[in-house]
Design a protein around this motif. Structure first.
Motif, PDB file in Angstrom:
ATOM      1  N   GLY A  58      -0.191 -14.286  -5.706  1.00 26.65           N
ATOM      2  CA  GLY A  58      -1.037 -13.554  -4.766  1.00 26.65           C
ATOM      3  C   GLY A  58      -0.329 -13.260  -3.462  1.00 26.65           C
ATOM      4  N   VAL A  59       0.423 -14.219  -2.950  1.00 23.41           N
ATOM      5  CA  VAL A  59       1.168 -14.009  -1.705  1.00 23.41           C
ATOM      6  C   VAL A  59       2.233 -12.930  -1.887  1.00 23.41           C
ATOM      7  N   ILE A  60       2.947 -12.994  -3.014  1.00 19.05           N
ATOM      8  CA  ILE A  60       3.985 -11.989  -3.286  1.00 19.05           C
ATOM      9  C   ILE A  60       3.373 -10.591  -3.355  1.00 19.05           C
ATOM     10  N   VAL A  61       2.258 -10.481  -4.056  1.00 18.16           N
ATOM     11  CA  VAL A  61       1.576  -9.192  -4.183  1.00 18.16           C
ATOM     12  C   VAL A  61       1.093  -8.695  -2.823  1.00 18.16           C
ATOM     13  N   ASN A  62       0.524  -9.578  -2.025  1.00 18.05           N
ATOM     14  CA  ASN A  62       0.030  -9.181  -0.702  1.00 18.05           C
ATOM     15  C   ASN A  62       1.157  -8.732   0.211  1.00 18.05           C
ATOM     16  N   ILE A  63       2.295  -9.425   0.143  1.00 15.06           N
ATOM     17  CA  ILE A  63       3.440  -9.020   0.962  1.00 15.06           C
ATOM     18  C   ILE A  63       3.924  -7.637   0.532  1.00 15.06           C
ATOM     19  N   GLY A  64       4.012  -7.437  -0.786  1.00 12.91           N
ATOM     20  CA  GLY A  64       4.447  -6.140  -1.289  1.00 12.91           C
ATOM     21  C   GLY A  64       3.524  -5.015  -0.883  1.00 12.91           C
ATOM     22  N   ARG A  65       2.222  -5.289  -0.845  1.00 14.09           N
ATOM     23  CA  ARG A  65       1.251  -4.254  -0.459  1.00 14.09           C
ATOM     24  C   ARG A  65       1.270  -3.969   1.033  1.00 14.09           C
ATOM     25  N   SER A  66       1.637  -4.959   1.832  1.00 11.87           N
ATOM     26  CA  SER A  66       1.536  -4.801   3.286  1.00 11.87           C
ATOM     27  C   SER A  66       2.734  -4.092   3.906  1.00 11.87           C
ATOM     28  N   LEU A  67       3.853  -4.026   3.178  1.00  5.36           N
ATOM     29  CA  LEU A  67       5.048  -3.398   3.734  1.00  5.36           C
ATOM     30  C   LEU A  67       4.912  -1.877   3.727  1.00  5.36           C
TER      31      LEU A  67
END
Length: 223
Positions: A58-67
């Protein structure tokens, strides 16, 4: 700039855009679909409940979405060069386009899978169905209309991403708009590229909506 001068540029730009969007969509679905399913399966109460793994993914996905995509595009230049051999051109742009869209699509898949009636899952479980069987026979088929809608949304996002990629050597309509429309002050050329992009998005949305309605009708008929 006359139409005879613009036509080959616009044709090539459109073909490059379609090429980038098509292949980045394929890679995005291949990467984002299992990622989204994994987020559901490993969540609390899921079939493969694993809270630590779920949180990491979930953290990896959220970071990818926020960039912001333009920053991701530049940051991935070394990786793109490693994978493709260059960071310029339509083929090279498939890498950052897919990397940027996979987290976005994964969350849409997660949402679609969560909409499936849990009673169906329990029914298959009671008959001894394994997790892979439940995913293949229940979760994905039942969520198919929502998944098609998710793909449609993702393709539209990728069209926008591809236009931004044109500003960093990605070719396509974005590159043509910057080079010939902005830098050479060809307002008419710029407007035509915008119209083509709007037309592409509209066509994708209409096709996606049509498929979703067709699948929904078949689902109601089957039930």
């Amino acid at each position: 700039m006359t139409w005879s001068q613009m036509e080959p540029l616009l044709t090539q730009g459109t073909l490059d855009t379609l090429y980038m969007v098509l292949w980045s969509t394929v890679v995005t679905v291949a990467g984002g679909l299992p990622l989204g399913v994994l987020l559901v399966l490993t969540d609390k109460g899921g079939l493969l409940q694993n809270t630590p793994l779920n949180k990491v993914v979930g953290v990896i996905v959220n970071i990818g979405r926020s960039l912001p995509f333009i920053i991701l595009l530049i940051a991935l230049i070394p990786f793109t060069t490693l994978v493709v051999g260059t960071f310029i051109g339509p083929t090279a742009m498939i890498v950052p386009l897919a990397v940027g869209a996979i987290p976005f699509f994964a969350r849409l898949v997660e949402t679609a899978i969560r909409e499936v009636d849990h009673g169906l899952v329990e029914a298959v479980q009671s008959m001894g169905g394994s997790v892979p069987t439940i995913v293949r026979k229940v979760l994905l088929p039942q969520a198919l209309p929502s998944l098609v809608a998710a793909v449609t949304t993702t393709v539209i996002v990728l069209v926008g991403y591809s236009a931004m990629a044109g500003a960093v050597g990605g070719e396509g309509l974005g590159s043509k708009a910057v080079t010939y429309g902005f830098q050479r002050f060809e307002t008419q050329f710029m407007l035509i590229t915008v119209v083509i992009l709007i037309a592409l998005v509209t066509i994708v949305q209409l096709l996606g909506d049509g498929v979703v309605r067709l699948l929904a009708r078949r689902g109601r008929a089957a039930s």
